[in-house]
Structure formats: C-alpha cells, structure tokens
Design an enzyme around this catalytic site. Structure first.
Site, mmCIF file in Angstrom:
data_model
loop_
_atom_site.group_PDB
_atom_site.id
_atom_site.type_symbol
_atom_site.label_atom_id
_atom_site.label_comp_id
_atom_site.label_asym_id
_atom_site.label_seq_id
_atom_site.Cartn_x
_atom_site.Cartn_y
_atom_site.Cartn_z
ATOM 1 N N TYR A 128 -19.016 -6.088 25.901
ATOM 2 C CA TYR A 128 -17.914 -5.466 25.175
ATOM 3 C C TYR A 128 -16.775 -6.469 25.062
ATOM 4 O O TYR A 128 -17.026 -7.660 24.959
ATOM 5 C CB TYR A 128 -17.514 -4.144 25.876
ATOM 6 C CG TYR A 128 -16.809 -3.221 24.905
ATOM 7 C CD1 TYR A 128 -17.428 -2.827 23.721
ATOM 8 C CD2 TYR A 128 -15.520 -2.778 25.145
ATOM 9 C CE1 TYR A 128 -16.781 -2.016 22.814
ATOM 10 C CE2 TYR A 128 -14.865 -1.957 24.240
ATOM 11 C CZ TYR A 128 -15.500 -1.586 23.078
ATOM 12 O OH TYR A 128 -14.849 -0.788 22.164
ATOM 13 N N ARG A 181 -11.092 -2.220 10.853
ATOM 14 C CA ARG A 181 -10.126 -2.776 11.809
ATOM 15 C C ARG A 181 -10.824 -2.975 13.147
ATOM 16 O O ARG A 181 -10.724 -2.169 14.056
ATOM 17 C CB ARG A 181 -8.930 -1.823 11.978
ATOM 18 C CG ARG A 181 -7.738 -2.450 12.683
ATOM 19 C CD ARG A 181 -6.791 -1.394 13.199
ATOM 20 N NE ARG A 181 -7.401 -0.511 14.170
ATOM 21 C CZ ARG A 181 -7.580 -0.818 15.459
ATOM 22 N NH1 ARG A 181 -7.221 -2.016 15.908
ATOM 23 N NH2 ARG A 181 -8.147 0.046 16.285
ATOM 24 N N LYS A 199 -20.191 0.087 22.621
ATOM 25 C CA LYS A 199 -19.525 1.260 23.199
ATOM 26 C C LYS A 199 -20.547 2.250 23.740
ATOM 27 O O LYS A 199 -20.368 2.823 24.820
ATOM 28 C CB LYS A 199 -18.644 1.911 22.143
ATOM 29 C CG LYS A 199 -17.773 3.007 22.677
ATOM 30 C CD LYS A 199 -16.383 2.958 22.090
ATOM 31 C CE LYS A 199 -15.496 1.904 22.703
ATOM 32 N NZ LYS A 199 -14.102 1.965 22.298
ATOM 33 N N GLU A 283 -14.390 5.028 15.507
ATOM 34 C CA GLU A 283 -14.124 3.764 16.188
ATOM 35 C C GLU A 283 -13.705 2.695 15.195
ATOM 36 O O GLU A 283 -14.376 2.441 14.198
ATOM 37 C CB GLU A 283 -15.391 3.308 16.926
ATOM 38 C CG GLU A 283 -15.166 2.164 17.871
ATOM 39 C CD GLU A 283 -14.288 2.561 19.034
ATOM 40 O OE1 GLU A 283 -13.552 1.680 19.525
ATOM 41 O OE2 GLU A 283 -14.302 3.722 19.453
ATOM 42 N N ASP A 284 -12.553 2.063 15.472
ATOM 43 C CA ASP A 284 -12.082 0.914 14.694
ATOM 44 C C ASP A 284 -11.978 1.203 13.206
ATOM 45 O O ASP A 284 -12.365 0.386 12.360
ATOM 46 C CB ASP A 284 -12.971 -0.311 14.961
ATOM 47 C CG ASP A 284 -12.688 -0.891 16.350
ATOM 48 O OD1 ASP A 284 -11.636 -0.562 16.918
ATOM 49 O OD2 ASP A 284 -13.507 -1.656 16.863
ATOM 50 N N ASP A 306 -11.339 6.901 19.944
ATOM 51 C CA ASP A 306 -11.063 6.151 21.165
ATOM 52 C C ASP A 306 -9.833 5.270 21.010
ATOM 53 O O ASP A 306 -9.082 5.077 21.960
ATOM 54 C CB ASP A 306 -12.282 5.303 21.537
ATOM 55 C CG ASP A 306 -12.175 4.747 22.948
ATOM 56 O OD1 ASP A 306 -11.718 5.492 23.835
ATOM 57 O OD2 ASP A 306 -12.531 3.583 23.159
ATOM 58 N N ASP A 307 -9.607 4.744 19.809
ATOM 59 C CA ASP A 307 -8.450 3.881 19.589
ATOM 60 C C ASP A 307 -7.148 4.659 19.748
ATOM 61 O O ASP A 307 -6.150 4.121 20.226
ATOM 62 C CB ASP A 307 -8.510 3.250 18.198
ATOM 63 C CG ASP A 307 -9.753 2.399 18.021
ATOM 64 O OD1 ASP A 307 -9.995 1.534 18.874
ATOM 65 O OD2 ASP A 307 -10.501 2.621 17.067
ATOM 66 N N ASN A 448 -6.388 -6.635 21.922
ATOM 67 C CA ASN A 448 -7.661 -7.354 22.097
ATOM 68 C C ASN A 448 -7.973 -8.154 20.837
ATOM 69 O O ASN A 448 -7.506 -7.816 19.758
ATOM 70 C CB ASN A 448 -8.799 -6.349 22.339
ATOM 71 C CG ASN A 448 -8.745 -5.732 23.714
ATOM 72 O OD1 ASN A 448 -8.531 -6.418 24.689
ATOM 73 N ND2 ASN A 448 -8.935 -4.422 23.791
ATOM 74 N N ASN A 492 -8.603 -0.905 30.160
ATOM 75 C CA ASN A 492 -9.796 -0.881 29.318
ATOM 76 C C ASN A 492 -10.202 0.571 29.058
ATOM 77 O O ASN A 492 -10.334 1.371 29.979
ATOM 78 C CB ASN A 492 -10.932 -1.624 30.039
ATOM 79 C CG ASN A 492 -12.092 -1.930 29.120
ATOM 80 O OD1 ASN A 492 -12.479 -1.114 28.289
ATOM 81 N ND2 ASN A 492 -12.662 -3.111 29.276
#
Length: 592
Positions: A128, A181, A199, A283-284, A306-307, A448, A492
């Site tokens: 990850y 992203r 993930k 995600e992203d 999650d972001d 990150n 994290n």
C-alpha cells in the site's frame, strides 16, 4: 479431472479440517462451506486460492495427481514464508518488492496473506502507501492478469453482465475508484486499479475478511492526464474524462447493478450473506464527485468513502490520543487545516461532531473551533459566495488571510493538520510559529505519498526543538534529536477501515452512521498504551493490527446494535472474542 474431498468427521462442506474457526462472520455464523471438489494436478497448482506449492504433503500429492509435478521436497508454510521474505529483502527497489508480492498473491493466496499478517510493518508500505502510488503510475507496464473488474463507458447498458463475469458470487466488500485523484498523484485513470487491489488486500490481512468476498473495481470514464493519453501502453480508454450526466448515468447504472447482482447486501463497504445489504467503498474519487456520490447513495446503500470518513476517523483517534500527552479535552483545542478537500473537510466535520457530542452543543457552534486554509487562503465568511458547497460550513468571521504562516499566527491553533496533497508546505517558519505558542504543538502531515508530505518527521522535531507531537500519512523512520529518539506515528487509514468493515459484516449493519466512525476512533485511541506514549507515539504499532481491528470491529458492531441497524441477531455476548473468531486465517488447509 475432479477429485472429491469430503470427510464429514473433519470438515464442514468438505476438504478442510475444521480447526481454524474460519470465516464465521460471513457464512451464517458457521465455518464457511468449502467447495465440494476442486480440480487436481496442474490445475490445482495454478489455482491461487488452493495452491500450497511445496507444502503439499506426500498423501496430498498422491490424492490430487501432483506426483512428479513438484520437486520431492515437502516444506512447511513457515519455511516457505522464510524463503519468500529472504527473497523480498534482496530487492533494493520498492516497486520490485510490490511486483513480487503481487506475483505471490496470484500464485499462492494463503502464503501471500500469511506473509502480510506476520510482517505487516515491513510489508504494508510495499503493498500500500507509498509504493502503491508508483505501482499505479506504472500499472500499464506491470499489468499481467486481471486482479479486479474494469467497467468503462464501453460497458454502458451492460454493467450487470460485466458483474456476472466475476467468478466469485458471494461478495461483501467492493472497493471502487474512478482513478481521478490517486493519493497525491492526480488523475491516473484506469491505472488507479492498484488502489482498490491494495486496499482489499488489507481488508483481508488486517481485518480478516475472506479474500473471495472482496471485489476491486475501476470505473473508467477516460482521463485528463495527457501523458497517459499519449502513452501507447496505457491500458484505459484514450479519451478525456466524461462528466455531467454521462458520468452520473454510468455510476447510477453501476450502483443499481451491484444491488441487483448481489442483493442489497454489499459494503459499496461491507455486507454479509444474511442481511442482504451491500458495502461499496468509494476510493480516490475527485472532490466534486466524492461528496456527491456519498450523499446520493448513503441512504440506499451501505456506502463508505475512506478518503472522507476513514481518514477522519483515524485522525480524530490520533488527536484524542495526543491529548493524553498535551492535556485538556477536545473542546479546549483549536484546529487549523491546510487543505479543504474531501479529506480536510471530512476530518474537520468528524472532530466537530465529537466536540458537539462531548459538550452537548450544536455542531454549527463547534465548527467555529476549526479553521481551514485552501489554495486561496483562510476560508472566511467574505468568501462564502464563491466557495464550493462542502467548504461553506467552515467560512467563519475573520479578515482575509492569504498565506498559511499568517493564518497560523492569526488563529494560533494547538493542532495543525495538513491534507493539501502538496509537499513541504509546513515550512520552518510555520513549525516554529506553532512551537512559539504551544508547549507541545500537534502537527499532522497527512498527505501521501512521502514526497507530498507537508513536512518530514525530522523537520517537525528539529524545528520544534523536539517538542512536536507528530504523525504523518506515509511512514517515516525514527528521528534522533538532542539525544532522544522520536518514533513518528503514521495516521494510516489501514488502522480503521479493516476493523470497520469487519464490524459491519459481523453485525449485518445496513447503513454506515457517523457514530460508528466515532466508535472506531475511540477504540483505536484506547489501544495506545503508556509505553507507546513514552515514545511519543499517538498510534499503536501495526504489529498488533489484528487485535486492534477486533476491538474496532466490536465497538462498531456495538454501535450498530445500539442504533438498531444490525441484522445479525441475537447480538453476540462478547463482541471482541466474536470478532477474533470471525477473522480469516491464512493457515494452509489439509486436503484429503
């Protein structure tokens, strides 16, 4: 050739000695029935779910037509693990380690997860962040075989058929990205697949969900990254990103197809086989889509971003733990954020909710303790008309301030949080200013990968003369300053989402509530011991992550039962023990 492997005395459903207490959260609270028969010979060796390599015993080699297909040596799983770890450590380039781990996952799934569980602190940065970022950037050139589903604009009108192409039917968690992203790396289009793959590996290794119940998906609507569009090896659609109604229609078809194909049972974050609800994790996605998708589907699906939510929960936990070093309660502190995107506003809102809960004050009031800085400066009321909707609640009365250093001096925060995605923005002047009016400034550089971190651990400790309480999004090595060794924590998301997912599965929760995120934060903060505080840590070591995840799962499940959104009844008496008993085990099974 098929070979039946059923022994009712030693197995449930066939082929497995029932000694590992496996998968009980996900199959009607019984040991997961294993397939009644599996292919033998070369086909068995090429099946990553069942292949054990040189660990097949002499009897198994005879029973399953493996004699002669393997060298004569028989190795234990522990010896295999030792061998692979020795090989991995010889690679000097992190991406080589990543590729070796992905090869292992495609060859021997249980050995992959045993490695990851037993060596989590060493291998987490490999599978990850930060290495997964480089893997996504180069995903087109390292792509070997599908690790998830790709749903592009070409599949419009046929998404349900595409979902049916996936071989596993009992899906509990879907992690989906559109690649716009990826970490702090921007639009990587179809190559963002590395994120959901990585993930979901953590859902299994850290949270104990079955690998077969996890489905990585990439939604490909094009990319605005011209380098990818010009690259002959790019694996995605070679067109600019679809937006507006075309984008919305594809996502709506996807969400509807998920519910239709898997029942109302998947977490789009997690579901179980009984409650008929699905868990999908976004995600992203870019900010403009992330908030809209979460808002639109949170009332009809078990969805989790999650972001926004995972990051918020893990950061709140770190702040709560840090208070034991700094003193005071959460309402006593003042917060300043650099970055007002999905991560920044998500963290800010959860902190405001927790302060509201502690003080019995309206959240509109508690938000006033939290200030945000975006690319145009401090978010203040005079800017309200031009702000995106998710920034408006943070527009407080104050004169305009353009630079971060001036905002720090004006607001005098006790906690500085970076979620900007821009490296080296916590300058020497900024950190020194924080240290000038705080005995122990809390500085969280969350962006990150490592190159995008707002400052390094060494900079934070040096510029604050060893007084900062520091954590980052990507890992940093311990730092020695003035004769003392500081161990920086890593905020994290992997601390939170695996345990949260397990808690949702084992309780059969049908919705994700903010109170569940607060419960997860509280459980994580409780796992930080005095020994950790003595080292300056505000997060527990990852070596205990499965224990941590079990406590988080128990807290989340308890909240689900309290809120009346749990469907697994009756409620288990000891939720921590039940969570531990539910976790997937990577230990090899014995075949008859």
């Amino acid at each position: 050739m098929e070979s039946t492997m059923v022994d009712p005395k030693t197995s449930v459903g066939g082929g497995v000695q029932d000694v590992y207490g496996e998968d009980r959260a996900t199959e009607d609270q019984l040991v997961t029935p294993w397939t009644l028969s599996i292919a033998s010979g070369c086909t068995l060796l090429r099946d990553p779910h069942h292949n054990k390599g040189l660990a097949f015993s002499e009897k198994e080699r005879d029973a399953h037509y493996l004699r002669g297909l393997l060298p004569p040596a028989v190795l234990t799983q522990e010896l295999q693990e030792k061998k692979v770890m020795q090989s991995l450590r010889k690679y000097e380039v992190p991406l080589q380690r990543y590729m070796a781990m992905m090869d292992l996952q495609e060859r021997n799934e249980r050995l992959f997860y045993k490695l990851l569980i037993d060596n989590v602190e060493e291998l987490l940065p490999v599978v990850y962040t930060p290495t997964v970022g480089e893997a996504c950037q180069k995903y087109g050139t390292i792509f070997r075989r599908p690790q998830g589903l790709y749903i592009s604009l070409k599949e419009k009108g046929k998404i349900l058929e595409v979902l049916k192409n996936w071989p596993e039917k009992d899906i509990q968690v879907i992690v989906v990205t559109d690649g716009e992203r990826i970490l702090g790396l921007g639009d990587l289009g179809c190559q963002g697949m590395g994120i959901p793959v990585g993930k979901l590996a953590l859902y299994t290794a850290l949270g104990g969900l079955r690998p077969s119940a996890c489905l990585p998906i990439t939604i490909d609507v094009g990319t605005n990254n011209q380098k990818l569009l010009d690259n002959e090896f790019y694996i995605g659609l070679k067109q600019k990103r679809a937006t507006g109604q075309e984008y919305a229609d594809l996502l709506h078809e996807f969400m509807s197809a998920v519910k239709q194909n898997y029942g109302e049972k998947v977490l789009v974050q997690s579901s179980d086989g009984l409650s008929f609800f699905d868990h999908v994790q976004f995600e992203d996605f870019a900010n403009h889509n992330a908030f809209e998708l979460l808002s639109r589907y949170s009332k009809s699906h078990l969805v989790f971003n999650d972001d926004i939510q995972g990051t918020a929960s893990v950061v709140l936990s770190g702040v709560v733990a840090a208070l034991k070093l700094v003193g005071g309660t959460l309402p006593d502190h003042k917060f300043l954020f650099l970055g007002a995107g999905e991560a920044g506003t998500g963290i800010a809102e959860l902190i405001a909710l927790e302060i509201s809960k502690q003080t019995q004050s309206p959240v509109e009031e508690t938000r006033k303790k939290i200030w945000l800085v975006d690319s145009k400066g401090l978010i203040v009321s005079s800017r309200k008309e031009s702000l995106q909707h998710f920034k408006k609640p943070w527009a407080h009365e104050h004169e305009p301030v353009k630079e971060l250093i001036d905002a720090v001096k004006a607001i005098k925060p006790t906690v500085l949080i970076g979620s900007s995605g821009v490296g080296q923005t916590f300058t020497k002047e900024v950190v020194e200013a924080m240290a000038s009016f705080n005995e122990k400034p809390i500085i969280l550089a969350l962006s990150n990968p490592t190159s995008q971190s707002e400052c390094t651990a060494e900079q934070a400790y040096t510029w604050s003369e060893g007084r900062a309480i520091f954590a980052s999004g990507s890992p940093f090595d311990p730092v020695e300053y003035d004769g003392k060794v500081f161990s920086p924590g890593q905020a994290n998301n992997a601390y939170i989402f695996p345990g949260l997912g397990l808690g949702l599965v084992m309780s059969g929760a049908i919705r994700v509530h903010d109170d569940m995120l607060l419960a997860a934060s509280e459980a994580l903060a409780d796992q930080v011991s005095q020994e950790h505080f003595d080292k300056g840590l505000i997060y527990p070591p990852f070596t205990n992550i499965r224990k941590i995840s079990a406590h988080i799962a128990a807290n989340v499940a308890a909240k689900a039962y309290e809120l009346g959104v749990a469907t697994r009844l009756p409620r288990p008496e000891n939720l921590v023990k039940y969570a531990e008993s539910c976790m997937y085990s990577p230990i090899y099974r014995n075949y008859r």
